[in-house]
Design an enzyme around this catalytic site. Structure first.
Site, PDB file in Angstrom:
ATOM      1  N   SER A 176       3.791  -2.298  10.150  1.00 52.90           N
ATOM      2  CA  SER A 176       5.239  -2.352  10.410  1.00 52.90           C
ATOM      3  C   SER A 176       5.891  -3.679   9.997  1.00 52.90           C
ATOM      4  CB  SER A 176       5.545  -2.028  11.876  1.00 52.90           C
ATOM      5  OG  SER A 176       5.162  -0.681  12.158  1.00 52.90           O
ATOM      6  N   GLU A 179      -4.937  -5.167  10.594  1.00 56.62           N
ATOM      7  CA  GLU A 179      -3.927  -4.140  10.810  1.00 56.62           C
ATOM      8  C   GLU A 179      -4.193  -3.396  12.118  1.00 56.62           C
ATOM      9  OE1 GLU A 179      -2.015  -2.903   6.838  1.00 56.62           O
ATOM     10  OE2 GLU A 179      -3.774  -1.647   7.149  1.00 56.62           O
ATOM     11  N   GLY A 196       2.928   2.101  10.716  1.00 49.98           N
ATOM     12  CA  GLY A 196       3.906   3.176  10.588  1.00 49.98           C
ATOM     13  C   GLY A 196       4.655   3.511  11.872  1.00 49.98           C
ATOM     14  N   LYS A 240       0.056   4.289  -0.291  1.00 41.55           N
ATOM     15  CA  LYS A 240      -0.565   5.500   0.279  1.00 41.55           C
ATOM     16  C   LYS A 240      -0.298   6.681  -0.654  1.00 41.55           C
ATOM     17  CE  LYS A 240      -0.047   3.239   4.684  1.00 41.55           C
ATOM     18  NZ  LYS A 240       0.192   3.289   6.120  1.00 41.55           N
ATOM     19  N   HIS A 290      -9.266   0.936   5.090  1.00 40.43           N
ATOM     20  CA  HIS A 290      -7.979   1.187   5.755  1.00 40.43           C
ATOM     21  C   HIS A 290      -8.184   2.170   6.905  1.00 40.43           C
ATOM     22  CE1 HIS A 290      -3.889   2.474   6.511  1.00 40.43           C
ATOM     23  NE2 HIS A 290      -3.507   1.368   5.922  1.00 40.43           N
ATOM     24  N   GLU A 332      -6.563   4.608   7.890  1.00 41.16           N
ATOM     25  CA  GLU A 332      -6.354   6.034   7.555  1.00 41.16           C
ATOM     26  C   GLU A 332      -7.593   6.616   6.884  1.00 41.16           C
ATOM     27  OE1 GLU A 332      -2.616   5.487   5.555  1.00 41.16           O
ATOM     28  OE2 GLU A 332      -1.712   4.931   7.472  1.00 41.16           O
ATOM     29  N   ASN A 335       0.874  -1.181   0.000  1.00 40.61           N
ATOM     30  CA  ASN A 335       0.000   0.000   0.000  1.00 40.61           C
ATOM     31  C   ASN A 335       0.905   1.222   0.000  1.00 40.61           C
ATOM     32  OD1 ASN A 335      -1.776   2.079   0.551  1.00 40.61           O
ATOM     33  ND2 ASN A 335      -2.263   1.385   2.638  1.00 40.61           N
TER      34      ASN A 335
HETATM   35  P1  PGA Z   1       3.200   0.193   7.496  1.00 41.13           P
HETATM   36  O1  PGA Z   1       1.704   0.408   6.931  1.00 41.13           O
HETATM   37  O2  PGA Z   1       3.707  -1.085   6.870  1.00 41.13           O
HETATM   38  O3  PGA Z   1       3.951   1.392   7.002  1.00 41.13           O
HETATM   39  O4  PGA Z   1       3.110   0.105   8.959  1.00 41.13           O
HETATM   40  C1  PGA Z   1       0.835  -0.679   6.797  1.00 41.13           C
HETATM   41  C2  PGA Z   1      -0.465  -0.230   6.209  1.00 41.13           C
HETATM   42  O5  PGA Z   1      -0.944   0.865   6.543  1.00 41.13           O
HETATM   43  O6  PGA Z   1      -1.066  -0.959   5.393  1.00 41.13           O
END
Ligand code: PGA
Length: 240
Positions: A200, A156, A162, A11, A86, A88, A9
């Site tokens: 992560s 997740e 992140g 983003k 997601h 976010e 992803n």
């Molecule tokens: P990350 O993000 O691997 O940077 O922690 C995962 C995600 O949001 O799908």
């Protein structure tokens, strides 16, 4: 046998040159590989053995929704998958489980595979309500028309995205087993759904995460942006 999947992803980041490097490094992956770049890159990204997905779609097929993209438009651009729900999007755009279910239905209607994300916040985790929260998200955000063919679940934990923090392997195992049970109770093909871990995931923790039962791959953010980082994660999954 569930086919494993390494999903990236990007983003609001990413460069097509990294995708070219990934195609070159993994011309014939033995696991499914999916990259979800910004929507503006999808049309150019579509080549080789790597599937391309959107990061979100609108729940309607068309209409007066400035700035939004429909599932059908993603298909036209060359996408085969779309991430829905997601964390976010849930936070930035106030998406509820009900809206996420509508988006998943829109994805199915357009012929896209939905990568449906669920996850608890740190507050949920501290309150000990993780499984309740995840159970409610699954119940509401997954349409009854979900199948193992049209839906991939991504677990997740919001606090792991992140942050460089991941749950213990025992916690991941517990949650994935819980999700598997919920899916098998509700769906005839519940045993066949792929369940990804996300949050992560890096080259240096991928192998141990992929060894956990019912982890069928990963949804990777930061470490999917560079072929040099994502390539070893694909390799780890291939070797799992
Ligand atoms: P990350 O993000 O691997 O940077 O922690 C995962 C995600 O949001 O799908």
């Amino acid at each position: 046998m569930r086919r494993k999947i390494a999903a990236g992803n990007w983003k609001m980041n990413g460069a097509l040159s990294e995708l070219d490097a990934l195609y070159a490094a993994h011309p014939t992956p033995t696991v499914d590989v999916l990259i979800c770049p910004p929507a503006t890159m999808i049309a150019q990204a579509r080549k080789g053995a790597i599937a391309i997905g959107g990061q979100d779609c609108h729940e309607a097929q068309s209409g007066a929704h400035t700035g939004d993209i429909s599932a059908g438009m993603l298909v036209q651009a060359g996408a085969s998958h779309v991430i829905v729900g997601h964390s976010e999007r849930r936070m930035d755009h106030h998406e509820t489980d009900v809206i996420i279910a509508q988006k998943a239905r829109a994805a199915y209607q357009a012929g896209l595979i939905a990568v449906l994300c669920i996850g608890e916040t740190l507050q949920d985790q501290n309150a000990g309500t993780t499984l309740n929260v995840l159970g409610a998200q699954l119940a509401e955000a997954m349409p009854d028309t979900a199948t193992a063919e049209n839906t991939i679940i991504a677990y997740e934990p919001v606090w792991a995205i992140g942050t460089g923090k991941i749950p213990t392997l025992a916690q991941i195992a517990q949650v994935h087993a819980f999700i598997r049970t919920e899916l098998t109770i509700r769906f005839d093909d519940g045993a066949d759904f792929r369940i990804l871990y996300g949050g992560s995931v890096k080259a240096n923790n991928a192998t141990e995460i992929f060894a956990v039962a019912d982890v069928d791959g990963a949804l990777v953010g930061g470490a999917s942006l560079k072929a040099a980082d994502f390539g070893p994660i694909i390799t780890a999954l291939q070797n799992a």
